[in-house]
Design a protein around this motif. Structure first.
Motif, PDB file in Angstrom:
ATOM      1  N   THR A 192      14.055  -5.933  -5.050  1.00 38.23           N
ATOM      2  CA  THR A 192      12.824  -5.963  -4.261  1.00 38.23           C
ATOM      3  C   THR A 192      11.844  -6.966  -4.846  1.00 38.23           C
ATOM      4  O   THR A 192      11.260  -7.796  -4.116  1.00 38.23           O
ATOM      5  N   VAL A 193      11.632  -6.895  -6.150  1.00 36.35           N
ATOM      6  CA  VAL A 193      10.735  -7.844  -6.816  1.00 36.35           C
ATOM      7  C   VAL A 193      11.244  -9.273  -6.649  1.00 36.35           C
ATOM      8  O   VAL A 193      10.468 -10.202  -6.361  1.00 36.35           O
ATOM      9  N   ALA A 194      12.556  -9.465  -6.781  1.00 37.15           N
ATOM     10  CA  ALA A 194      13.125 -10.811  -6.640  1.00 37.15           C
ATOM     11  C   ALA A 194      12.920 -11.360  -5.233  1.00 37.15           C
ATOM     12  O   ALA A 194      12.629 -12.547  -5.047  1.00 37.15           O
ATOM     13  N   PHE A 195      13.061 -10.506  -4.218  1.00 30.94           N
ATOM     14  CA  PHE A 195      12.868 -10.940  -2.832  1.00 30.94           C
ATOM     15  C   PHE A 195      11.417 -11.379  -2.620  1.00 30.94           C
ATOM     16  O   PHE A 195      11.154 -12.415  -1.986  1.00 30.94           O
ATOM     17  N   ILE A 196      10.477 -10.619  -3.141  1.00 28.60           N
ATOM     18  CA  ILE A 196       9.064 -10.958  -2.973  1.00 28.60           C
ATOM     19  C   ILE A 196       8.739 -12.279  -3.659  1.00 28.60           C
ATOM     20  O   ILE A 196       8.036 -13.132  -3.100  1.00 28.60           O
ATOM     21  N   GLN A 197       9.269 -12.472  -4.862  1.00 29.28           N
ATOM     22  CA  GLN A 197       9.006 -13.725  -5.564  1.00 29.28           C
ATOM     23  C   GLN A 197       9.654 -14.913  -4.850  1.00 29.28           C
ATOM     24  O   GLN A 197       9.080 -15.998  -4.788  1.00 29.28           O
ATOM     25  N   ARG A 198      10.836 -14.713  -4.280  1.00 32.88           N
ATOM     26  CA  ARG A 198      11.521 -15.818  -3.600  1.00 32.88           C
ATOM     27  C   ARG A 198      10.843 -16.189  -2.291  1.00 32.88           C
ATOM     28  O   ARG A 198      10.662 -17.367  -1.978  1.00 32.88           O
ATOM     29  N   THR A 199      10.440 -15.192  -1.508  1.00 34.67           N
ATOM     30  CA  THR A 199       9.801 -15.484  -0.216  1.00 34.67           C
ATOM     31  C   THR A 199       8.326 -15.836  -0.376  1.00 34.67           C
ATOM     32  O   THR A 199       7.747 -16.468   0.507  1.00 34.67           O
ATOM     33  N   ASP A 200       7.706 -15.419  -1.481  1.00 34.94           N
ATOM     34  CA  ASP A 200       6.357 -15.827  -1.870  1.00 34.94           C
ATOM     35  C   ASP A 200       5.329 -15.633  -0.742  1.00 34.94           C
ATOM     36  O   ASP A 200       4.673 -16.583  -0.322  1.00 34.94           O
ATOM     37  N   PRO A 201       5.139 -14.413  -0.254  1.00 35.11           N
ATOM     38  CA  PRO A 201       4.198 -14.213   0.865  1.00 35.11           C
ATOM     39  C   PRO A 201       2.742 -14.328   0.428  1.00 35.11           C
ATOM     40  O   PRO A 201       2.385 -13.991  -0.706  1.00 35.11           O
ATOM     41  N   ASP A 202       1.903 -14.772   1.359  1.00 33.78           N
ATOM     42  CA  ASP A 202       0.456 -14.739   1.128  1.00 33.78           C
ATOM     43  C   ASP A 202      -0.093 -13.336   1.352  1.00 33.78           C
ATOM     44  O   ASP A 202      -1.054 -12.936   0.700  1.00 33.78           O
ATOM     45  N   CYS A 203       0.513 -12.618   2.305  1.00 34.28           N
ATOM     46  CA  CYS A 203       0.037 -11.277   2.656  1.00 34.28           C
ATOM     47  C   CYS A 203       1.202 -10.300   2.670  1.00 34.28           C
ATOM     48  O   CYS A 203       2.272 -10.613   3.213  1.00 34.28           O
ATOM     49  N   ILE A 204       1.001  -9.137   2.091  1.00 33.55           N
ATOM     50  CA  ILE A 204       1.955  -8.032   2.167  1.00 33.55           C
ATOM     51  C   ILE A 204       1.332  -6.957   3.036  1.00 33.55           C
ATOM     52  O   ILE A 204       0.186  -6.549   2.813  1.00 33.55           O
ATOM     53  N   ILE A 205       2.072  -6.519   4.053  1.00 36.04           N
ATOM     54  CA  ILE A 205       1.544  -5.527   4.983  1.00 36.04           C
ATOM     55  C   ILE A 205       2.493  -4.343   5.075  1.00 36.04           C
ATOM     56  O   ILE A 205       3.644  -4.400   4.614  1.00 36.04           O
ATOM     57  N   GLY A 206       2.018  -3.285   5.700  1.00 35.10           N
ATOM     58  CA  GLY A 206       2.820  -2.086   5.912  1.00 35.10           C
ATOM     59  C   GLY A 206       1.941  -1.004   6.510  1.00 35.10           C
ATOM     60  O   GLY A 206       0.759  -1.216   6.780  1.00 35.10           O
ATOM     61  N   TRP A 207       2.536   0.163   6.714  1.00 37.90           N
ATOM     62  CA  TRP A 207       1.793   1.296   7.293  1.00 37.90           C
ATOM     63  C   TRP A 207       1.571   2.300   6.177  1.00 37.90           C
ATOM     64  O   TRP A 207       2.503   2.905   5.683  1.00 37.90           O
ATOM     65  N   ASN A 208       0.308   2.454   5.738  1.00 33.40           N
ATOM     66  CA  ASN A 208      -0.014   3.206   4.519  1.00 33.40           C
ATOM     67  C   ASN A 208       0.708   2.599   3.315  1.00 33.40           C
ATOM     68  O   ASN A 208       1.186   3.311   2.431  1.00 33.40           O
ATOM     69  N   VAL A 209       0.761   1.268   3.301  1.00 32.30           N
ATOM     70  CA  VAL A 209       1.570   0.541   2.328  1.00 32.30           C
ATOM     71  C   VAL A 209       1.016   0.675   0.915  1.00 32.30           C
ATOM     72  O   VAL A 209       1.786   0.663  -0.051  1.00 32.30           O
ATOM     73  N   ILE A 210      -0.302   0.833   0.770  1.00 33.52           N
ATOM     74  CA  ILE A 210      -0.881   0.923  -0.572  1.00 33.52           C
ATOM     75  C   ILE A 210      -0.715   2.316  -1.141  1.00 33.52           C
ATOM     76  O   ILE A 210      -0.199   2.502  -2.245  1.00 33.52           O
ATOM     77  N   ASP A 211      -1.127   3.314  -0.375  1.00 32.70           N
ATOM     78  CA  ASP A 211      -1.135   4.690  -0.882  1.00 32.70           C
ATOM     79  C   ASP A 211       0.240   5.344  -0.875  1.00 32.70           C
ATOM     80  O   ASP A 211       0.416   6.395  -1.494  1.00 32.70           O
ATOM     81  N   PHE A 212       1.208   4.736  -0.173  1.00 31.29           N
ATOM     82  CA  PHE A 212       2.544   5.321  -0.188  1.00 31.29           C
ATOM     83  C   PHE A 212       3.583   4.337  -0.717  1.00 31.29           C
ATOM     84  O   PHE A 212       4.033   4.451  -1.859  1.00 31.29           O
ATOM     85  N   ASP A 213       3.939   3.340   0.076  1.00 32.51           N
ATOM     86  CA  ASP A 213       5.079   2.488  -0.280  1.00 32.51           C
ATOM     87  C   ASP A 213       4.929   1.842  -1.657  1.00 32.51           C
ATOM     88  O   ASP A 213       5.814   1.973  -2.509  1.00 32.51           O
ATOM     89  N   LEU A 214       3.827   1.122  -1.881  1.00 32.37           N
ATOM     90  CA  LEU A 214       3.677   0.422  -3.152  1.00 32.37           C
ATOM     91  C   LEU A 214       3.408   1.383  -4.302  1.00 32.37           C
ATOM     92  O   LEU A 214       3.850   1.151  -5.435  1.00 32.37           O
ATOM     93  N   GLN A 215       2.706   2.478  -4.017  1.00 31.29           N
ATOM     94  CA  GLN A 215       2.484   3.482  -5.065  1.00 31.29           C
ATOM     95  C   GLN A 215       3.807   4.091  -5.528  1.00 31.29           C
ATOM     96  O   GLN A 215       4.046   4.238  -6.727  1.00 31.29           O
TER      97      GLN A 215
END
Length: 779
Positions: free
Chosen positions: A213-236
């Motif tokens: 997951t970390v490798a994919f994010i570094q390779r695609t290098d997004p300016d914005c990360i989005i999701g539904w309740n992405v901060i309090d659930f997914d990324l937490q």
């Protein structure tokens, strides 16, 4: 340094203390290609500044010397809005400033604006809002259309219980050009080679999933990360699993780690800062753009906006179905997970949120992820202008006036049925009051000291200076910009301007704002009350009844006027002219109040409060011609509420449509009651509710939906759904699909059909109970 003359959007800003002073870092994205990575602009050797009271300077100097704090006292004095005189004090490290500020406050010493961080202040004081361009190496403000890259993240886990880290099943990652689902499967044998090819990849462990997951994010290098309740659930959840498995969650640019902090307003919710990226939560973005849904679940919002939803059956127990798919059908499970990530990408695009968030950042100077921060936005646009007037802001809580400011004015309504009802609406009433009556924090400070002739009277003892003010000019600039945006059909910019203008009243009335003063907020709302009341008096003097008014609108009965549409336009013209002359003659003010003829209802029903003869508020129905057809408009009634059954909504819609078409209501009422009793409408009597917490956690009060959920848990051990569907039966509330008793049809007649019908029948001299007794005897 990025190249001259090319516009750049400020994706994110950061700072850190260094041996040579504070270094500022700004990640900038150009307009040319989304494939080009953001550029880093560094500004070294900066200082942090705050302000201390001149009257306490000797005590401050003693503190600095005794603790060997290295500070620099700036030139020039500033006034606070509460009358203190202050000096700027500079530190070469934020950490040092925080230490001496903390020590000073313990000793009762005053300090202001110490909460504004260096990168934020650097941009703010230069009016670098959203975007910038370099000319001869120096930044200046500009607007841009950045080519942002975005990544949507969605994870699937074991049923989540607060305080317990759930098992991680999969991570779905979707960009505009690439999709990947990482599914944890220790056996790695549950997909065929064809199924495993492409977007689905099996991994042997949670650790491997996190690393990829970390490798994919570094390779695609997004300016914005989005999701539904992405901060309090997914990324937490991902962060906690990284901590458990000793994996660096390096998802920021330059492989940096997230900076987590608890939100001040929600002790159990978090904010996240990523180097060079924005993390934007879907529900928050929709709310900030003034979208409203009865239910902000991803399924409901997607169905409303995209007309499609989650890829799963058994929606009544989605958790159990996810568990089953993970055990038995990994291909379908992965497809479901990926669709959730893709839905969020598609929602942002369909709703125009990207353009809205960029435009709002240009208006407020806030990062895209802070689009809903009204107080922060006000600070950013107001403070640099205040400083140029020789003033600084209060700190939050310093204003101790406790007088409550009233809300919007709502007139007592005159219940009844009306032909030709006109709605006249003040265009952006509160912003226009600020412009017209010069409502302003600085203007209040100076107006209270000025001669009466140099000030405008407000409310609660307020007076506003006629020449020296800031906010009216800000509103004026935004107003003109919105008119230009409308002319250019730039809907996202127009919406962003409207929201920021309307937020200024709420900010001034909030205890969480450093500019809070009840005299400011009351001088807006109480002026609104006065304007609405005097507008009603003018209309009544013209010979027409005002049957209702709400905040910025008046409802006028045109009665038998031969051309109601023309009357509405004429009243608007007369009112605008009347207000212009009145304010000029009585106060010497230019009126920016603008009332518009908004709606003509051919027929209109203003109901009573249930069980009372008084007219209701914020509840009505009207018959409106639209696009060569007629439609029924409901406000606040059952047809537009999520807590009523489909039976109630459909019945109300049919009932009012028949009435507005001049047809007899009795056959519909009798037929609906008869069909209900015969069991022909059982599919329409289902209540739907969302459980805010687990059913057993409701201890003191167990409303019907909780009773039904508890019964379902007994009937279906292991059920962990968040939504419950249930009906009223003769044996109590029972959940779908475990209904064993006969529906309580009397409940639906008494609690659903009866109140809806009686609200209309009372004006026709008829009674629901008598009517159904009479009509049913004919069937």
């Amino acid at each position: 340094m990025p190249a001259d003359h090319s516009p750049f959007f400020i994706v994110s800003h950061h700072w850190h203390d260094s041996a040579e002073g504070i270094e500022l870092r700004f990640w900038l994205k150009g307009e040319q290609s989304s494939q080009q990575s953001a550029q880093l602009w560094r500004v070294p050797k900066q200082e942090s500044v705050c302000f201390v009271a001149v009257a306490q300077l000797s005590a401050w100097q003693q503190l600095w010397q005794s603790r060997r704090f290295q500070v620099r006292i700036g030139q020039g004095e500033f006034n606070t809005l509460l009358g203190d005189v202050a000096l700027p004090v500079y530190s070469t490290a934020v950490s040092q400033q925080r230490r001496w500020v903390k020590e000073g406050r313990k000793q009762g010493l005053q300090v202001w604006e110490d909460d504004i961080m260096p990168a934020e202040r650097y941009l703010m004081e230069r009016f670098l809002f959203g975007s910038l361009v370099f000319e001869a190496g120096k930044p200046r403000p500009i607007r841009s259309k950045p080519a942002l890259t975005r990544l949507s993240i969605d994870i699937e886990t074991q049923w989540y219980q607060p305080g317990i880290l759930p098992d991680l099943y999969s991570v779905a990652l979707a960009t505009d050009h690439e999709q990947l689902v990482l599914v944890i499967d220790a056996q790695q044998a549950r997909l065929t080679e064809d199924q495993q090819a492409g977007m689905v990849q099996l991994v042997a462990s949670v650790k491997e999933c996190l690393e990829q997951t970390v490798a994919f994010i570094q390779r695609t290098d997004p300016d914005c990360i989005i999701g539904w309740n992405v901060i309090d659930f997914d990324l937490q959840i991902l962060q906690q699993h990284c901590d458990r498995h000793k994996v660096e969650f390096a998802i920021g640019r330059q492989h940096s780690l997230p900076n987590w902090r608890k939100r001040a307003d929600q002790t159990e919710r978090y904010a996240i800062e990523l180097e060079g990226r924005q993390v934007i939560d879907g529900p928050g973005a929709f709310r900030s753009a003034a979208w409203f849904f009865d239910d902000f679940s991803l399924e409901n919002v997607a169905q409303s906006v995209l007309k499609r939803g989650k890829k799963i059956e058994h929606a009544d127990d989605r958790v159990a179905e996810i568990e089953r798919l993970y055990r038995e059908d990994l291909a379908a499970f992965a497809h479901y997970n990926l669709e959730d990530a893709q839905l969020v990408l598609d929602l942002f695009e369909q709703a125009g949120l990207w353009q809205f968030l960029v435009e709002r950042s240009h208006l407020t100077g806030l990062p895209m992820a802070r689009a809903g921060g009204s107080s922060a936005a006000f600070n950013t646009v107001y403070l640099p202008r205040l400083h140029r007037q020789g003033f600084i802001a209060n700190h939050v809580g310093e204003q101790t006036l406790q007088t409550a400011s009233p809300g919007g004015f709502v007139m007592e309504s005159q219940p009844g049925i009306y032909n030709n009802l006109l709605v006249l609406d003040f265009k952006s009433l509160y912003p226009s009051i600020i412009r017209t009556f010069l409502v302003d924090p600085l203007g209040l400070n100076l107006g209270l000291k000025a001669p009466e002739a140099d000030s405008v009277e407000g409310f609660l003892g307020a007076r506003f200076h006629r020449q020296q003010h800031i906010l009216p000019a800000l509103i004026d600039g935004l107003w003109q910009a919105r008119d230009e945006a409308k002319a250019q059909q730039n809907a996202p910019l127009s919406q962003a301007i409207k929201i920021i203008m309307n937020s200024f009243y709420g900010v001034l009335g909030s205890h969480l704002c450093r500019f809070f003063d009840p005299r400011l907020a009351s001088s807006i709302t109480m002026r609104g009350h006065q304007i609405l009341q005097q507008t009603r008096e003018f209309i009544e003097q013209e010979g027409y009844a005002v049957i209702y008014g709400d905040t910025d609108s008046v409802f006028v009965h045109a009665a038998e006027h031969p051309d109601p549409m023309q009357l509405g336009k004429e009243l608007a013209v007369k009112l605008n002219h009347w207000w212009q002359q009145r304010l000029l003659n009585e106060h010497g003010l230019t009126s920016y109040l603008e009332i518009e003829f908004e709606t003509h209802y051919q027929q209109f029903v203003m109901p009573t409060i249930r069980g009372s003869e008084k007219g209701s508020k914020k509840r009505y129905a009207g018959w409106l011609k639209k696009d060569d057809d007629f439609t029924v408009v409901f406000k606040g009634l059952e047809a537009v509420r999520s807590d009523w059954t489909p039976l109630a909504k459909q019945f109300q819609q049919q009932l009012y449509r028949l009435y507005f078409q001049g047809q007899d209501l009795r056959p519909l009422i009798a037929q609906t009651v008869a069909q209900l009793k015969a069991g022909e409408l059982d599919d329409q009597i289902i209540y739907k509710k969302t459980l805010r917490r687990r059913p057993e956690q409701y201890e003191k009060n167990r409303p019907p939906h909780v009773q039904a959920a508890l019964l379902r848990q007994r009937m279906q051990p292991g059920w962990q759904g968040r939504k419950i569907e249930y009906i009223a039966t003769v044996e109590g509330w029972q959940p779908i699909p475990f209904v064993s008793a006969k529906p309580d049809y009397h409940h639906y007649i008494e609690k659903q059909l009866g109140p809806i019908a009686q609200a209309l029948l009372q004006f026709l001299g008829q009674d629901f109970d008598a009517l159904i007794d009479e009509q049913l005897s004919l069937f």
